[in-house]
Design an enzyme around this catalytic site. Structure first.
Site, PDB file in Angstrom:
ATOM      1  N   ASN A  27       0.872  -1.184   0.000  1.00  0.00           N
ATOM      2  CA  ASN A  27       0.000   0.000   0.000  1.00  0.00           C
ATOM      3  C   ASN A  27       0.902   1.225   0.000  1.00  0.00           C
ATOM      4  O   ASN A  27       1.468   1.584   1.026  1.00  0.00           O
ATOM      5  CB  ASN A  27      -0.889  -0.049   1.256  1.00  0.00           C
ATOM      6  N   LYS A  42       0.165   4.252  -0.365  1.00  0.00           N
ATOM      7  CA  LYS A  42      -0.477   5.467   0.187  1.00  0.00           C
ATOM      8  C   LYS A  42      -0.228   6.647  -0.757  1.00  0.00           C
ATOM      9  O   LYS A  42      -0.171   6.448  -1.972  1.00  0.00           O
ATOM     10  CB  LYS A  42      -0.006   5.712   1.618  1.00  0.00           C
ATOM     11  N   HIS A  84      -9.676   1.271   4.899  1.00  0.00           N
ATOM     12  CA  HIS A  84      -8.415   1.466   5.627  1.00  0.00           C
ATOM     13  C   HIS A  84      -8.666   2.449   6.766  1.00  0.00           C
ATOM     14  O   HIS A  84      -9.459   3.383   6.632  1.00  0.00           O
ATOM     15  CB  HIS A  84      -7.351   2.000   4.666  1.00  0.00           C
ATOM     16  N   GLU A 105      -7.062   4.890   7.766  1.00  0.00           N
ATOM     17  CA  GLU A 105      -6.841   6.298   7.389  1.00  0.00           C
ATOM     18  C   GLU A 105      -8.060   6.845   6.658  1.00  0.00           C
ATOM     19  O   GLU A 105      -8.427   8.014   6.834  1.00  0.00           O
ATOM     20  CB  GLU A 105      -5.562   6.410   6.538  1.00  0.00           C
ATOM     21  N   GLU A 152      -5.551  -4.799  10.804  1.00  0.00           N
ATOM     22  CA  GLU A 152      -4.501  -3.805  11.011  1.00  0.00           C
ATOM     23  C   GLU A 152      -4.767  -3.017  12.290  1.00  0.00           C
ATOM     24  O   GLU A 152      -5.571  -2.066  12.277  1.00  0.00           O
ATOM     25  CB  GLU A 152      -4.481  -2.810   9.843  1.00  0.00           C
ATOM     26  N   GLY A 188       2.286   2.506  10.785  1.00  0.00           N
ATOM     27  CA  GLY A 188       3.216   3.612  10.602  1.00  0.00           C
ATOM     28  C   GLY A 188       3.913   4.045  11.882  1.00  0.00           C
ATOM     29  O   GLY A 188       4.541   5.102  11.926  1.00  0.00           O
ATOM     30  N   SER A 232       3.247  -1.947  10.422  1.00  0.00           N
ATOM     31  CA  SER A 232       4.701  -2.001  10.618  1.00  0.00           C
ATOM     32  C   SER A 232       5.312  -3.368  10.301  1.00  0.00           C
ATOM     33  O   SER A 232       6.216  -3.826  11.003  1.00  0.00           O
ATOM     34  CB  SER A 232       5.067  -1.538  12.038  1.00  0.00           C
TER      35      SER A 232
END
Ligand code: PGA
Length: 258
Positions: free
Chosen positions: A11, A13, A101, A103, A173, A179, A219
């Site tokens: 991904n 991003k 996701h 985010e 996740e 991150g 991560s």
């Protein structure tokens, strides 16, 4: 032992323009070999502006990675400024689309209902959703991780048939691991991926539960990939930061050698 084929997804991003994308794909194609692809599916999820370029490179150089997207709208057309329809992605040979996701949920206010509508629209366009779920640190500390993740998965899959669910990818996740450099321990990641599969089993039955692929994300790096990816209920990884490095992403794809 599971017979599910692992899927390792990068991904990207909001990183890499189409020139940089081309370079990364070429580097990856030198490092990831036919032997790797015998054992593992690989997908790359560039920003929309790179997708056509990446498609052309994959096609012309016969690189056996699947093309992915990070997002799409659930409507097929209309007055939705800035959005992209599932069929537009399918036309570019996109196979996997990330949905829900954290985010997107946190920054762009995507709800469970929107995630469910997108899952249906992506399946309708004959692509495969990668449905994301995961708890915050507060929810984990309060002992609510299983409830939160179970509810997210149930909402995202509402109205699907068992056969459709069996073909999905679900990415667990934990938000606190995305991150941050903090990874869930292999035991915790396994326990949550098992929980996701058990939730599917409860509603859609054994066949769907045994074939749905559950990725871990948060991560993932060469240093932890082997431990995570050899767990019984973990069928691959959704990789953010480390997918921008050809070396790191290739080594994750080659986790069995680490
Ligand atoms: P990360 O991102 O690997 O950088 O933690 C994972 C993701 O957001 O999919």
């Amino acid at each position: 032992m599971s017979t599910r084929r692992p899927l390792i997804s990068g991904n990207w991003k909001m990183n890499l323009n189409h020139f940089e994308a081309m370079k990364l794909i070429q580097e990856l194609s030198y490092q990831i070999t036919g032997d790797d692809i015998e054992l593992v599916d690989v997908s790359v999820h560039p920003p929309f502006t790179d997708i056509r370029t990446v498609q052309t490179v994959l096609d012309s150089d016969k690189i056996p990675f699947f093309l992915g997207a990070q997002h799409c709208h659930f409507e097929e057309r209309g007055a939705f400024t800035g959005e992209v329809a599932p069929s537009m992605l399918a036309k570019l040979n996109v196979k996997y689309v990330i949905v829900g996701h954290s985010e997107r949920r946190e920054i762009f206010n995507e709800t469970d209902e929107m995630v469910n509508a997108k899952v249906k629209a992506i399946l309708g366009a004959e692509m495969t959703p990668i449905v994301c779920c995961g708890e915050t640190l507060e929810e984990r500390d309060a002992g609510d991780a299983e409830t939160k993740v179970g509810a997210q998965v149930q909402a995202a899959l509402t109205g699907l048939t068992a056969e459709q669910v069996g073909g999905l990818v679900i990415a667990y996740e934990p938000i606190w691991a995305i991150g941050t450099g903090r990874t869930a321990s292999a035991e915790d990641a396994q326990a949550m991926c098992h929980h996701v599969r058990a939730g599917v089993r409860g509603i859609y039955g054994d066949e769907a539960a045994d074939s749905v692929r559950v990725q871990y994300g948060g991560s993932v790096k060469p240093a932890n990939a082997n431990e995570l990816l050899t767990q019984a209920d973990i069928d691959g990884a959704l990789v953010g930061g480390a997918s921008l490095s050809a070396d790191d992403f290739s080594r994750i794809v080659q986790y069995r050698l680490l």
